[in-house]
Design a protein around this motif. Structure first.
Motif, PDB file in Angstrom:
ATOM      1  N   VAL A  46       0.850  -1.194   0.000  1.00 18.39           N
ATOM      2  CA  VAL A  46       0.000   0.000   0.000  1.00 18.39           C
ATOM      3  C   VAL A  46       0.887   1.247   0.000  1.00 18.39           C
ATOM      4  O   VAL A  46       1.866   1.321   0.752  1.00 18.39           O
ATOM      5  CB  VAL A  46      -0.924   0.015   1.236  1.00 18.39           C
ATOM      6  CG1 VAL A  46      -1.812   1.255   1.217  1.00 18.39           C
ATOM      7  CG2 VAL A  46      -1.782  -1.250   1.277  1.00 18.39           C
ATOM      8  N   SER A  47       0.553   2.212  -0.843  1.00 18.24           N
ATOM      9  CA  SER A  47       1.355   3.430  -0.941  1.00 18.24           C
ATOM     10  C   SER A  47       1.340   4.212   0.370  1.00 18.24           C
ATOM     11  O   SER A  47       0.386   4.132   1.148  1.00 18.24           O
ATOM     12  CB  SER A  47       0.851   4.312  -2.086  1.00 18.24           C
ATOM     13  OG  SER A  47      -0.466   4.762  -1.814  1.00 18.24           O
ATOM     14  N   PHE A  52      -6.635   4.846   6.088  1.00 20.01           N
ATOM     15  CA  PHE A  52      -7.798   3.987   6.296  1.00 20.01           C
ATOM     16  C   PHE A  52      -8.522   4.434   7.565  1.00 20.01           C
ATOM     17  O   PHE A  52      -7.891   4.631   8.613  1.00 20.01           O
ATOM     18  CB  PHE A  52      -7.362   2.527   6.448  1.00 20.01           C
ATOM     19  CG  PHE A  52      -6.610   1.989   5.254  1.00 20.01           C
ATOM     20  CD1 PHE A  52      -7.281   1.331   4.237  1.00 20.01           C
ATOM     21  CD2 PHE A  52      -5.233   2.154   5.148  1.00 20.01           C
ATOM     22  CE1 PHE A  52      -6.599   0.841   3.134  1.00 20.01           C
ATOM     23  CE2 PHE A  52      -4.539   1.665   4.050  1.00 20.01           C
ATOM     24  CZ  PHE A  52      -5.224   1.016   3.042  1.00 20.01           C
ATOM     25  N   TYR A  53      -9.857   4.574   7.473  1.00 26.72           N
ATOM     26  CA  TYR A  53     -10.665   5.004   8.611  1.00 26.72           C
ATOM     27  C   TYR A  53     -11.836   4.041   8.809  1.00 26.72           C
ATOM     28  O   TYR A  53     -12.554   3.717   7.857  1.00 26.72           O
ATOM     29  CB  TYR A  53     -11.215   6.417   8.377  1.00 26.72           C
ATOM     30  CG  TYR A  53     -10.159   7.469   8.144  1.00 26.72           C
ATOM     31  CD1 TYR A  53      -9.595   8.178   9.195  1.00 26.72           C
ATOM     32  CD2 TYR A  53      -9.726   7.766   6.845  1.00 26.72           C
ATOM     33  CE1 TYR A  53      -8.624   9.154   8.984  1.00 26.72           C
ATOM     34  CE2 TYR A  53      -8.760   8.747   6.613  1.00 26.72           C
ATOM     35  CZ  TYR A  53      -8.216   9.434   7.692  1.00 26.72           C
ATOM     36  OH  TYR A  53      -7.260  10.388   7.461  1.00 26.72           O
ATOM     37  N   SER A  65      -1.020   3.528   5.335  1.00 31.25           N
ATOM     38  CA  SER A  65      -0.227   2.659   4.459  1.00 31.25           C
ATOM     39  C   SER A  65      -0.349   1.180   4.858  1.00 31.25           C
ATOM     40  O   SER A  65      -1.445   0.672   5.053  1.00 31.25           O
ATOM     41  CB  SER A  65       1.233   3.127   4.477  1.00 31.25           C
ATOM     42  OG  SER A  65       2.008   2.426   3.541  1.00 31.25           O
ATOM     43  N   ASN A  66       0.791   0.493   5.020  1.00 25.08           N
ATOM     44  CA  ASN A  66       0.781  -0.949   5.298  1.00 25.08           C
ATOM     45  C   ASN A  66       0.359  -1.316   6.710  1.00 25.08           C
ATOM     46  O   ASN A  66       0.298  -2.503   7.040  1.00 25.08           O
ATOM     47  CB  ASN A  66       2.168  -1.536   5.011  1.00 25.08           C
ATOM     48  CG  ASN A  66       2.448  -1.630   3.518  1.00 25.08           C
ATOM     49  OD1 ASN A  66       1.592  -2.036   2.736  1.00 25.08           O
ATOM     50  ND2 ASN A  66       3.646  -1.230   3.120  1.00 25.08           N
ATOM     51  N   LYS A  82     -13.198   3.209   5.125  1.00 24.00           N
ATOM     52  CA  LYS A  82     -13.084   4.298   4.160  1.00 24.00           C
ATOM     53  C   LYS A  82     -11.607   4.468   3.792  1.00 24.00           C
ATOM     54  O   LYS A  82     -10.740   4.452   4.672  1.00 24.00           O
ATOM     55  CB  LYS A  82     -13.622   5.598   4.745  1.00 24.00           C
ATOM     56  CG  LYS A  82     -15.058   5.519   5.250  1.00 24.00           C
ATOM     57  CD  LYS A  82     -16.047   5.346   4.112  1.00 24.00           C
ATOM     58  CE  LYS A  82     -17.484   5.374   4.636  1.00 24.00           C
ATOM     59  NZ  LYS A  82     -18.471   5.177   3.548  1.00 24.00           N
ATOM     60  N   ILE A  83     -11.352   4.632   2.514  1.00 22.62           N
ATOM     61  CA  ILE A  83      -9.976   4.727   2.034  1.00 22.62           C
ATOM     62  C   ILE A  83      -9.756   6.064   1.343  1.00 22.62           C
ATOM     63  O   ILE A  83     -10.525   6.463   0.473  1.00 22.62           O
ATOM     64  CB  ILE A  83      -9.653   3.575   1.056  1.00 22.62           C
ATOM     65  CG1 ILE A  83      -9.899   2.213   1.738  1.00 22.62           C
ATOM     66  CG2 ILE A  83      -8.219   3.673   0.551  1.00 22.62           C
ATOM     67  CD1 ILE A  83      -9.770   1.030   0.802  1.00 22.62           C
ATOM     68  N   GLU A  84      -8.699   6.746   1.761  1.00 24.78           N
ATOM     69  CA  GLU A  84      -8.315   8.001   1.129  1.00 24.78           C
ATOM     70  C   GLU A  84      -6.888   7.876   0.622  1.00 24.78           C
ATOM     71  O   GLU A  84      -5.969   7.572   1.387  1.00 24.78           O
ATOM     72  CB  GLU A  84      -8.414   9.160   2.129  1.00 24.78           C
ATOM     73  CG  GLU A  84      -9.837   9.470   2.565  1.00 24.78           C
ATOM     74  CD  GLU A  84      -9.907  10.662   3.510  1.00 24.78           C
ATOM     75  OE1 GLU A  84      -8.842  11.288   3.748  1.00 24.78           O
ATOM     76  OE2 GLU A  84     -11.004  10.955   4.019  1.00 24.78           O
ATOM     77  N   GLU A  85      -6.731   8.085  -0.674  1.00 25.57           N
ATOM     78  CA  GLU A  85      -5.412   8.015  -1.294  1.00 25.57           C
ATOM     79  C   GLU A  85      -4.950   9.408  -1.681  1.00 25.57           C
ATOM     80  O   GLU A  85      -5.692  10.150  -2.313  1.00 25.57           O
ATOM     81  CB  GLU A  85      -5.440   7.107  -2.529  1.00 25.57           C
ATOM     82  CG  GLU A  85      -5.662   5.641  -2.209  1.00 25.57           C
ATOM     83  CD  GLU A  85      -5.583   4.767  -3.443  1.00 25.57           C
ATOM     84  OE1 GLU A  85      -4.595   4.055  -3.606  1.00 25.57           O
ATOM     85  OE2 GLU A  85      -6.526   4.811  -4.252  1.00 25.57           O
TER      86      GLU A  85
END
Length: 220
Positions: A46-47, A52-53, A65-66, A82-85
């Motif tokens: 994972v970058s 992650f929430y 990240s990881n 929830k994922i925020e990139e």
């Protein structure tokens, strides 16, 4: 007239492409992972800019990240993550795999482990001969979060291998089991037409496949 027909066909192709992309996007956005309690998920590399929430027992969890791959889901339940990139338009990052906006992790209160080293058969599986009447036995260890009976999945088990259509049906007396180690029994049906190595795709109580490969090939 030919131009009108051409335009109509072109519009149809555009519409089909649009709805196909919409359908695929919808499928991709509905990612769901099923695990047992006290287990982790694996999202691969994972970058660093990914966050992650989610909530765990009314407590908000924020992982970076990881860290998500090392988090242990100790309590059963359904978690919407929830994922925020972080946007990064650098050329060297264009090939990175992007995650969906959210994933759902379903944490089951049941843990099942099939003992792949102890699978056995009441009679050998022979090439071009029906397996009807042969009983497959395999030990399974069951643990439950609430120490209640585990309801097993009664779906037929499929085999994989060259020339096989063998299926295995779990005996009805194993529909519900307490914690501990049990020897499950499956009734075989079908035939294999090649001297191949077989694999059986057992389905645990969570609907997750655990594949077990046989150490020896089918005999003549």
């Amino acid at each position: 007239m030919p131009k009108l027909i051409l335009n109509f066909k072109l519009k149809n192709k555009v519409l089909i492409t649009f709805f196909a992309m919409l359908f695929l996007t919808s499928l991709y956005s509905q990612n769901r992972i099923v695990i047992s309690y006290n287990e982790k998920i694996d999202l691969g590399e994972v970058s660093k800019g990914t966050h992650f929430y989610f909530f765990n027992e009314s407590r908000k969890i924020h992982l970076k990240s990881n860290e998500i791959n090392n988090y242990i889901f100790s309590t059963p339940g359904v978690y919407t993550i929830k994922i925020e990139e972080q946007d990064n338009h650098q050329k060297e990052n264009c090939a990175e795999r992007h995650l969906p906006k959210e994933i759902v992790v379903e944490v089951s209160p049941i843990k099942m482990i099939f003992d792949s080293n102890a699978i056995s058969f009441s009679a050998p599986i022979i090439k071009n001969r029906s397996t009807e009447g042969i009983v497959l036995s395999i030990p399974v260890t069951i643990q439950t979060f609430d120490h209640r009976l585990a309801k097993l999945n009664m779906t037929k088990v499929n085999s994989a291998g060259i020339g096989t259509n063998i299926t295995a049906t779990l005996n009805d007396r194993f529909k519900e089991l307490p914690e501990g180690t049990h020897v499950l029994q499956y009734e075989l049906n079908g035939i294999v037409t090649e001297n191949a190595y077989l694999m059986f795709d057992f389905i645990d109580a969570n609907g997750v496949i655990q594949s077990v490969s046989l150490a020896k090939p089918v005999i003549n």
